[in-house]
Design a protein around this motif. Structure first.
Motif, PDB file in Angstrom:
ATOM      1  N   SER A 113      -6.926  -6.292 -58.542  1.00 32.48           N
ATOM      2  CA  SER A 113      -7.463  -7.581 -58.867  1.00 32.48           C
ATOM      3  C   SER A 113      -7.293  -7.808 -60.405  1.00 32.48           C
ATOM      4  O   SER A 113      -8.105  -8.831 -60.950  1.00 32.48           O
ATOM      5  CB  SER A 113      -9.040  -7.573 -58.396  1.00 32.48           C
ATOM      6  OG  SER A 113      -9.672  -6.362 -59.042  1.00 32.48           O
ATOM      7  N   GLN A 114      -6.976  -6.827 -61.408  1.00 30.47           N
ATOM      8  CA  GLN A 114      -7.034  -6.510 -62.650  1.00 30.47           C
ATOM      9  C   GLN A 114      -5.709  -7.495 -63.244  1.00 30.47           C
ATOM     10  O   GLN A 114      -5.521  -8.104 -64.043  1.00 30.47           O
ATOM     11  CB  GLN A 114      -7.017  -5.314 -63.240  1.00 30.47           C
ATOM     12  CG  GLN A 114      -8.449  -4.748 -63.226  1.00 30.47           C
ATOM     13  CD  GLN A 114      -9.411  -5.846 -64.124  1.00 30.47           C
ATOM     14  OE1 GLN A 114      -9.213  -6.259 -65.212  1.00 30.47           O
ATOM     15  NE2 GLN A 114     -10.527  -5.940 -63.322  1.00 30.47           N
ATOM     16  N   ASN A 115      -4.464  -7.166 -62.581  1.00 27.10           N
ATOM     17  CA  ASN A 115      -3.201  -7.613 -63.090  1.00 27.10           C
ATOM     18  C   ASN A 115      -2.509  -8.492 -62.078  1.00 27.10           C
ATOM     19  O   ASN A 115      -1.452  -8.964 -62.388  1.00 27.10           O
ATOM     20  CB  ASN A 115      -2.231  -6.541 -63.615  1.00 27.10           C
ATOM     21  CG  ASN A 115      -1.974  -5.449 -62.653  1.00 27.10           C
ATOM     22  OD1 ASN A 115      -1.903  -5.730 -61.463  1.00 27.10           O
ATOM     23  ND2 ASN A 115      -1.283  -4.287 -62.948  1.00 27.10           N
ATOM     24  N   PHE A 116      -3.117  -8.679 -60.919  1.00 29.75           N
ATOM     25  CA  PHE A 116      -2.749  -9.509 -59.775  1.00 29.75           C
ATOM     26  C   PHE A 116      -1.447  -8.980 -59.115  1.00 29.75           C
ATOM     27  O   PHE A 116      -0.812  -9.665 -58.165  1.00 29.75           O
ATOM     28  CB  PHE A 116      -2.386 -10.783 -60.116  1.00 29.75           C
ATOM     29  CG  PHE A 116      -3.595 -11.365 -61.168  1.00 29.75           C
ATOM     30  CD1 PHE A 116      -4.722 -11.591 -60.738  1.00 29.75           C
ATOM     31  CD2 PHE A 116      -3.411 -11.280 -62.392  1.00 29.75           C
ATOM     32  CE1 PHE A 116      -5.952 -12.053 -61.125  1.00 29.75           C
ATOM     33  CE2 PHE A 116      -4.514 -12.083 -63.146  1.00 29.75           C
ATOM     34  CZ  PHE A 116      -5.865 -12.289 -62.613  1.00 29.75           C
ATOM     35  N   ASP A 117      -0.946  -7.700 -59.308  1.00 23.36           N
ATOM     36  CA  ASP A 117       0.271  -7.171 -58.847  1.00 23.36           C
ATOM     37  C   ASP A 117      -0.198  -6.840 -57.346  1.00 23.36           C
ATOM     38  O   ASP A 117      -1.240  -6.425 -57.010  1.00 23.36           O
ATOM     39  CB  ASP A 117       0.784  -5.974 -59.543  1.00 23.36           C
ATOM     40  CG  ASP A 117       1.403  -6.180 -60.679  1.00 23.36           C
ATOM     41  OD1 ASP A 117       1.624  -7.477 -61.126  1.00 23.36           O
ATOM     42  OD2 ASP A 117       1.713  -5.393 -61.469  1.00 23.36           O
ATOM     43  N   THR A 118       0.695  -7.155 -56.461  1.00 24.08           N
ATOM     44  CA  THR A 118       0.678  -6.900 -54.950  1.00 24.08           C
ATOM     45  C   THR A 118       1.725  -6.124 -54.241  1.00 24.08           C
ATOM     46  O   THR A 118       2.919  -6.595 -54.604  1.00 24.08           O
ATOM     47  CB  THR A 118       0.370  -8.325 -54.504  1.00 24.08           C
ATOM     48  OG1 THR A 118      -0.801  -8.905 -54.986  1.00 24.08           O
ATOM     49  CG2 THR A 118      -0.297  -8.185 -52.889  1.00 24.08           C
ATOM     50  N   GLU A 119       1.250  -5.202 -53.565  1.00 28.45           N
ATOM     51  CA  GLU A 119       2.320  -4.441 -52.692  1.00 28.45           C
ATOM     52  C   GLU A 119       2.210  -4.821 -51.428  1.00 28.45           C
ATOM     53  O   GLU A 119       1.067  -4.415 -50.626  1.00 28.45           O
ATOM     54  CB  GLU A 119       2.120  -2.829 -53.124  1.00 28.45           C
ATOM     55  CG  GLU A 119       2.529  -2.378 -54.552  1.00 28.45           C
ATOM     56  CD  GLU A 119       2.217  -0.941 -54.594  1.00 28.45           C
ATOM     57  OE1 GLU A 119       1.890  -0.262 -53.629  1.00 28.45           O
ATOM     58  OE2 GLU A 119       2.078  -0.541 -55.858  1.00 28.45           O
TER      59      GLU A 119
END
Length: 191
Positions: A113-119
């Motif tokens: 939720s901080q950098n919006f990166d998703t795996e």
């Protein structure tokens, strides 16, 4: 009006406006991002290790007006890092400003939720115009404007079907690189 009272009101207004501007500058959310959680969320067992959240919805819009929306039937806040949301039954939409939209569906996702990166993981499907890519994993990085698709990758369009181990996609240029492990050849079948 008494001049003392007028001076006190001016000082009070100055003090309140200073607090307001300091809060907006240093403590309010970033201008280029908006994070939403659906009003119908249902928090259960909060603080007892469960941290279950239902009907999750996060929206991120960058300064170029590109939009990333990710939704999930339910998820759980990671015990190791409160910025990580472990999601189930995930749908994502990446809408590039004045360009096409990319859709991603997966059984699971690990969202920061901080950098919006998703795996994304487990039966992941990426759809873009008439292109479809199935894979076991997709890692999406907005910091690097990069997507990595790997493990049992199958690309399909109306003319071809391609089998590979890994695909790297630049989200800005849409350029892709396709790889196979152990010097194997990429398999392409024409329709």
């Amino acid at each position: 009006m008494n001049s003392k009272i007028l001076v006190q009101l001016i000082i009070l207004l100055f003090f309140l406006s200073t607090i307001f501007f300091v809060y907006r500058k240093y403590f309010s959310p970033k201008k280029d991002s908006v994070v939403l959680i659906d009003k119908n969320q249902d928090l259960e067992n909060l603080g007892t290790g469960g941290n279950l959240i239902k009907d999750i919805r996060y929206l991120y819009t960058d300064k170029n007006r590109n939009r990333y929306l990710i939704t999930s039937k339910y998820g759980e806040v990671s015990n190791k890092n409160i910025d990580i949301i472990l999601m189930k039954n995930v749908e994502a939409e990446i809408k590039f400003f004045k360009k096409d939209t990319v859709y991603i569906d997966a059984e699971s996702a690990k969202y920061n939720s901080q950098n919006f990166d998703t795996e994304f993981s487990q039966n992941v499907v990426l759809k873009y115009t008439n292109h479809e890519i199935n894979a076991e994993n997709i890692d999406l990085s907005f910091q690097k404007n990069f997507a990595l698709l790997y493990n049992s990758v199958v690309y399909k369009n109306s003319y071809n079907e391609l089998f590979a181990d890994k695909i790297e996609i630049d989200l800005i240029t849409k350029n892709s690189k396709i790889f196979m492990n152990n010097n194997k050849k990429i398999k392409i079948i024409g329709k």
